[in-house]
Design an enzyme around this catalytic site. Structure first.
Site, mmCIF file in Angstrom:
data_model
loop_
_atom_site.group_PDB
_atom_site.id
_atom_site.type_symbol
_atom_site.label_atom_id
_atom_site.label_comp_id
_atom_site.label_asym_id
_atom_site.label_seq_id
_atom_site.Cartn_x
_atom_site.Cartn_y
_atom_site.Cartn_z
ATOM 1 N N ARG A 1 7.460 0.397 13.359
ATOM 2 C CA ARG A 1 8.018 -0.109 12.099
ATOM 3 C C ARG A 1 9.163 -1.112 12.327
ATOM 4 N NH1 ARG A 1 5.654 3.411 8.256
ATOM 5 N NH2 ARG A 1 5.282 5.453 9.180
ATOM 6 N N TYR B 1 11.215 8.702 1.146
ATOM 7 C CA TYR B 1 11.162 7.636 0.148
ATOM 8 C C TYR B 1 11.832 7.996 -1.185
ATOM 9 C CZ TYR B 1 7.876 5.647 3.472
ATOM 10 O OH TYR B 1 7.304 5.137 4.615
ATOM 11 N N GLU C 1 12.904 -9.423 1.544
ATOM 12 C CA GLU C 1 12.106 -8.283 2.013
ATOM 13 C C GLU C 1 12.883 -6.996 1.743
ATOM 14 O OE1 GLU C 1 11.419 -8.568 6.214
ATOM 15 O OE2 GLU C 1 10.509 -6.570 6.348
ATOM 16 N N ARG D 1 5.088 10.974 -2.498
ATOM 17 C CA ARG D 1 4.816 10.624 -1.099
ATOM 18 C C ARG D 1 6.069 10.817 -0.247
ATOM 19 N NH1 ARG D 1 4.708 4.481 1.262
ATOM 20 N NH2 ARG D 1 3.996 5.030 3.351
ATOM 21 N N HIS E 1 12.763 -2.616 1.950
ATOM 22 C CA HIS E 1 12.152 -1.336 2.315
ATOM 23 C C HIS E 1 13.054 -0.224 1.808
ATOM 24 C CE1 HIS E 1 9.328 -3.388 4.867
ATOM 25 N NE2 HIS E 1 10.342 -4.107 5.304
ATOM 26 N N LEU E 2 12.445 0.788 1.258
ATOM 27 C CA LEU E 2 13.226 1.934 0.775
ATOM 28 C C LEU E 2 13.919 2.630 1.937
ATOM 29 C CD1 LEU E 2 10.350 3.084 -1.512
ATOM 30 C CD2 LEU E 2 12.626 2.559 -2.396
ATOM 31 N N SER E 3 13.167 2.828 3.019
ATOM 32 C CA SER E 3 13.714 3.547 4.172
ATOM 33 C C SER E 3 14.326 2.560 5.165
ATOM 34 C CB SER E 3 12.590 4.342 4.856
ATOM 35 O OG SER E 3 11.604 3.454 5.366
ATOM 36 N N ARG F 1 13.297 4.456 12.340
ATOM 37 C CA ARG F 1 12.023 5.169 12.364
ATOM 38 C C ARG F 1 11.192 4.771 13.598
ATOM 39 N NH1 ARG F 1 9.348 4.800 6.658
ATOM 40 N NH2 ARG F 1 8.134 6.511 7.580
ATOM 41 N N ASN G 1 8.088 -5.631 -0.942
ATOM 42 C CA ASN G 1 7.982 -4.468 -0.069
ATOM 43 C C ASN G 1 6.508 -4.367 0.284
ATOM 44 O OD1 ASN G 1 7.842 -2.073 1.268
ATOM 45 N ND2 ASN G 1 8.954 -0.862 -0.265
ATOM 46 N N PRO H 1 0.791 -1.219 0.000
ATOM 47 C CA PRO H 1 0.000 0.000 0.000
ATOM 48 C C PRO H 1 0.830 1.279 0.000
ATOM 49 C CG PRO H 1 -0.088 -1.102 2.130
ATOM 50 C CD PRO H 1 0.544 -2.059 1.173
ATOM 51 N N ASN H 2 0.323 2.225 -0.744
ATOM 52 C CA ASN H 2 0.857 3.591 -0.843
ATOM 53 C C ASN H 2 2.137 3.692 -1.665
ATOM 54 O OD1 ASN H 2 -1.204 4.857 0.818
ATOM 55 N ND2 ASN H 2 -0.289 3.715 2.510
ATOM 56 N N ASP I 1 1.312 -15.724 6.375
ATOM 57 C CA ASP I 1 0.825 -17.088 6.114
ATOM 58 C C ASP I 1 0.937 -17.428 4.629
ATOM 59 O OD1 ASP I 1 0.288 -17.528 8.757
ATOM 60 O OD2 ASP I 1 -1.891 -17.309 8.588
ATOM 61 N N ALA J 1 3.164 -0.845 4.831
ATOM 62 C CA ALA J 1 2.715 -0.913 6.229
ATOM 63 C C ALA J 1 2.226 -2.310 6.619
ATOM 64 C CB ALA J 1 1.609 0.113 6.464
ATOM 65 N N HIS K 1 4.211 -4.692 8.932
ATOM 66 C CA HIS K 1 4.194 -4.594 10.391
ATOM 67 C C HIS K 1 2.917 -5.142 11.009
ATOM 68 C CE1 HIS K 1 7.390 -1.961 9.164
ATOM 69 N NE2 HIS K 1 6.556 -1.087 8.626
#
Ligand code: DQA
Length: 152
Positions: A114, A26, A101, A21, A103-105, A110, A77, A13-14, A90, A80, A83
């Site tokens: 997170r 990001y 996995e 954003r 993540h950009l950040s 943070r 990625n 999402p997002n 599953d 949210a 988390h």
């Protein structure tokens, strides 16, 4: 293994809003820019890229299920949902392939909410804080894990 080898890059999402954003977190690249980087990197190993984004948890689960038999590695990625989502955890538990996995950040620098990742429980590797380069690093890791060599 599928022929050619197929790498699924899945975005949660997002992430469709990348570029506008919170660019201070990001970066300025759009998801389309990242898809171009991913395609180039995947093809440099003679592999095929599947690239998707969804804002919906169930749709992400559907994509993970579709990877069974249709992909050889997953780079995720989950945004949210990383988390929060036991459903995604599953689903990942049902696939027998390398999972990375991304993540950009740097999620560890943070907010504390997170710092917990359900995805990490089943990931073969975790890359965070490298911006879009993280996707390329994960593709390289997946390709090498699958025994692929860079095409000359
Ligand atoms: C993110 C980090 C998550 O905590 C956040 O919810 C995102 C993006 C990242 O790429 O840094 O949506 O996964």
């Amino acid at each position: 293994m599928t022929q050619p080898a197929t790498i699924l890059v899945l975005n949660g999402p997002n992430l469709n809003l990348l570029g506008s954003r919170e660019p201070e977190i990001y970066g300025h690249e759009t998801l389309a820019d990242i898809e171009v980087l991913c395609r180039r990197k995947t093809e440099s190993f003679g592999a095929r890229l599947m690239f998707h984004q969804s804002n919906h948890e169930g749709e992400l689960v559907d994509h993970i299920q579709t990877a069974r038999g249709n992909a050889d590695a997953i780079i995720l990625n989950a945004g949210a949902y990383t988390h929060t989502s036991i459903a995604i955890l599953d689903a990942l538990g049902t696939v027998a392939m390398p999972i990375y996995e991304v993540h950009l950040s740097n999620i560890h620098r943070r907010e504390s909410f997170r710092h917990r990742s359900f995805v990490s429980r089943v990931a073969d590797g975790v890359i965070c804080g490298f911006g879009s380069l993280g996707y390329e690093l994960a593709i390289e890791a997946a390709a090498r894990k699958l025994g692929l060599e860079p095409v000359p």
